[in-house]
Design a protein around this motif. Structure first.
Motif, PDB file in Angstrom:
ATOM      1  N   MET A   1      28.436  -0.354  35.982  1.00  0.00           N
ATOM      2  CA  MET A   1      29.850  -0.363  35.473  1.00  0.00           C
ATOM      3  C   MET A   1      30.065  -1.935  35.301  1.00  0.00           C
ATOM      4  N   ARG A   2      30.575  -2.370  34.547  1.00  0.00           N
ATOM      5  CA  ARG A   2      31.231  -3.531  34.869  1.00  0.00           C
ATOM      6  C   ARG A   2      32.425  -4.127  35.095  1.00  0.00           C
ATOM      7  N   THR A   3      32.613  -4.934  35.592  1.00  0.00           N
ATOM      8  CA  THR A   3      34.300  -5.060  36.073  1.00  0.00           C
ATOM      9  C   THR A   3      34.680  -6.460  35.138  1.00  0.00           C
ATOM     10  N   GLY A   4      34.535  -6.606  34.737  1.00  0.00           N
ATOM     11  CA  GLY A   4      34.292  -8.216  33.663  1.00  0.00           C
ATOM     12  C   GLY A   4      34.239  -9.852  34.287  1.00  0.00           C
ATOM     13  N   SER A   5      34.218  -9.252  35.735  1.00  0.00           N
ATOM     14  CA  SER A   5      33.910 -10.294  36.445  1.00  0.00           C
ATOM     15  C   SER A   5      32.588 -11.296  36.159  1.00  0.00           C
ATOM     16  N   GLU A   6      31.421 -10.580  36.187  1.00  0.00           N
ATOM     17  CA  GLU A   6      29.518 -11.200  35.991  1.00  0.00           C
ATOM     18  C   GLU A   6      29.669 -12.024  35.593  1.00  0.00           C
ATOM     19  N   PRO A   7      30.232 -12.603  34.518  1.00  0.00           N
ATOM     20  CA  PRO A   7      29.543 -13.672  33.835  1.00  0.00           C
ATOM     21  C   PRO A   7      30.496 -14.752  35.224  1.00  0.00           C
ATOM     22  N   THR A   8      31.261 -14.783  35.957  1.00  0.00           N
ATOM     23  CA  THR A   8      31.076 -15.478  36.611  1.00  0.00           C
ATOM     24  C   THR A   8      30.745 -15.982  37.809  1.00  0.00           C
ATOM     25  N   THR A   9      30.156 -14.408  38.476  1.00  0.00           N
ATOM     26  CA  THR A   9      30.189 -14.440  39.832  1.00  0.00           C
ATOM     27  C   THR A   9      28.650 -13.971  39.798  1.00  0.00           C
ATOM     28  N   ALA A  10      27.715 -13.857  37.771  1.00  0.00           N
ATOM     29  CA  ALA A  10      26.520 -13.642  38.311  1.00  0.00           C
ATOM     30  C   ALA A  10      25.354 -14.481  39.434  1.00  0.00           C
ATOM     31  N   ARG A  11      24.656 -14.363  39.646  1.00  0.00           N
ATOM     32  CA  ARG A  11      23.838 -15.086  39.850  1.00  0.00           C
ATOM     33  C   ARG A  11      21.692 -14.894  39.264  1.00  0.00           C
ATOM     34  N   SER A  12      20.559 -16.073  38.982  1.00  0.00           N
ATOM     35  CA  SER A  12      20.302 -15.616  37.698  1.00  0.00           C
ATOM     36  C   SER A  12      18.792 -15.582  38.455  1.00  0.00           C
ATOM     37  N   ALA A  13      18.368 -14.615  39.270  1.00  0.00           N
ATOM     38  CA  ALA A  13      16.936 -14.636  39.630  1.00  0.00           C
ATOM     39  C   ALA A  13      15.452 -15.783  38.814  1.00  0.00           C
ATOM     40  N   LEU A  14      15.945 -16.105  37.793  1.00  0.00           N
ATOM     41  CA  LEU A  14      14.985 -16.722  37.060  1.00  0.00           C
ATOM     42  C   LEU A  14      14.065 -18.026  37.772  1.00  0.00           C
ATOM     43  N   ARG A  15      14.525 -19.012  38.660  1.00  0.00           N
ATOM     44  CA  ARG A  15      14.471 -20.117  39.260  1.00  0.00           C
ATOM     45  C   ARG A  15      13.208 -19.684  40.448  1.00  0.00           C
ATOM     46  N   MET A  16      13.457 -18.476  40.646  1.00  0.00           N
ATOM     47  CA  MET A  16      12.699 -17.718  41.575  1.00  0.00           C
ATOM     48  C   MET A  16      11.661 -17.082  40.671  1.00  0.00           C
ATOM     49  N   ARG A  17      11.851 -16.580  39.269  1.00  0.00           N
ATOM     50  CA  ARG A  17      10.954 -15.752  38.974  1.00  0.00           C
ATOM     51  C   ARG A  17      10.016 -17.321  38.505  1.00  0.00           C
ATOM     52  N   LEU A  18      10.274 -18.117  38.688  1.00  0.00           N
ATOM     53  CA  LEU A  18       9.717 -19.291  38.175  1.00  0.00           C
ATOM     54  C   LEU A  18       8.669 -19.953  39.290  1.00  0.00           C
ATOM     55  N   TRP A  19       9.256 -19.809  40.112  1.00  0.00           N
ATOM     56  CA  TRP A  19       8.217 -20.870  41.326  1.00  0.00           C
ATOM     57  C   TRP A  19       7.742 -20.256  41.665  1.00  0.00           C
ATOM     58  N   LEU A  20       7.482 -18.057  41.851  1.00  0.00           N
ATOM     59  CA  LEU A  20       6.741 -17.458  42.051  1.00  0.00           C
ATOM     60  C   LEU A  20       5.697 -16.813  41.289  1.00  0.00           C
ATOM     61  N   SER A  21       6.058 -17.217  39.685  1.00  0.00           N
ATOM     62  CA  SER A  21       4.713 -17.448  38.472  1.00  0.00           C
ATOM     63  C   SER A  21       3.804 -18.899  38.808  1.00  0.00           C
ATOM     64  N   LEU A  22       4.933 -20.049  39.327  1.00  0.00           N
ATOM     65  CA  LEU A  22       3.951 -20.921  39.248  1.00  0.00           C
ATOM     66  C   LEU A  22       2.636 -20.455  40.378  1.00  0.00           C
ATOM     67  N   TRP A  23       3.624 -19.911  41.249  1.00  0.00           N
ATOM     68  CA  TRP A  23       1.933 -19.905  42.688  1.00  0.00           C
ATOM     69  C   TRP A  23       1.125 -18.720  41.855  1.00  0.00           C
ATOM     70  N   GLY A  24       1.586 -17.515  41.719  1.00  0.00           N
ATOM     71  CA  GLY A  24       0.697 -17.039  41.273  1.00  0.00           C
ATOM     72  C   GLY A  24      -0.393 -17.350  40.167  1.00  0.00           C
ATOM     73  N   LEU A  25       0.269 -18.202  39.492  1.00  0.00           N
ATOM     74  CA  LEU A  25      -0.572 -18.812  38.723  1.00  0.00           C
ATOM     75  C   LEU A  25      -1.929 -20.189  39.256  1.00  0.00           C
ATOM     76  N   VAL A  26      -1.232 -20.997  40.068  1.00  0.00           N
ATOM     77  CA  VAL A  26      -2.234 -21.503  41.289  1.00  0.00           C
ATOM     78  C   VAL A  26      -3.402 -20.254  41.629  1.00  0.00           C
ATOM     79  N   TRP A  27      -2.775 -19.882  42.470  1.00  0.00           N
ATOM     80  CA  TRP A  27      -4.136 -19.098  42.517  1.00  0.00           C
ATOM     81  C   TRP A  27      -4.903 -18.096  41.165  1.00  0.00           C
ATOM     82  N   ALA A  28      -4.840 -17.431  40.262  1.00  0.00           N
ATOM     83  CA  ALA A  28      -5.433 -17.425  39.582  1.00  0.00           C
ATOM     84  C   ALA A  28      -5.711 -18.139  38.867  1.00  0.00           C
ATOM     85  N   ILE A  29      -5.560 -19.494  38.524  1.00  0.00           N
ATOM     86  CA  ILE A  29      -6.488 -21.134  38.379  1.00  0.00           C
ATOM     87  C   ILE A  29      -7.578 -20.295  39.737  1.00  0.00           C
TER      88      ILE A  29
END
Length: 90
Positions: free
Chosen positions: A1-29
């Motif tokens: 359930m949303r409380t309405g404060s999500e936009p101010t308290t949310a944290r995105s995992a995109l940067r972590m996902r970026l670094w993990l994908s880069l790590w996987g890219l290195v190993w795939a290559i």
């Protein structure tokens, strides 16, 4: 359930996902190159497919990072109503 404060308290995992994908890219290559050099075309192809999937994922991640927070609802968006509970009668 949303409380309405999500936009101010949310944290995105995109940067972590970026670094993990880069790590996987290195190993795939690395895997693609090594398996191709030692004469394992099946494993080289598998690593090549993984390389392709990771590259597409990186493109999606970078697109979302460039979008910034505009796709998230702002503070003027009211919270969602909680789902109504339906009582089951035996």
């Amino acid at each position: 359930m949303r409380t309405g404060s999500e936009p101010t308290t949310a944290r995105s995992a995109l940067r972590m996902r970026l670094w993990l994908s880069l790590w996987g890219l290195v190993w795939a290559i690395f895997g693609t190159a090594v398996f191709a050099l030692v004469g394992q075309p099946g494993w080289a192809a598998a690593c090549g497919v993984l390389w392709l999937v990771i590259t597409v994922d990186l493109a999606v991640i970078l697109k979302h990072i460039r979008q910034g927070p505009h796709y998230q609802p702002g503070p003027d968006v009211p919270p969602y109503r909680p789902p109504e509970r339906r009582h089951r009668h035996p």
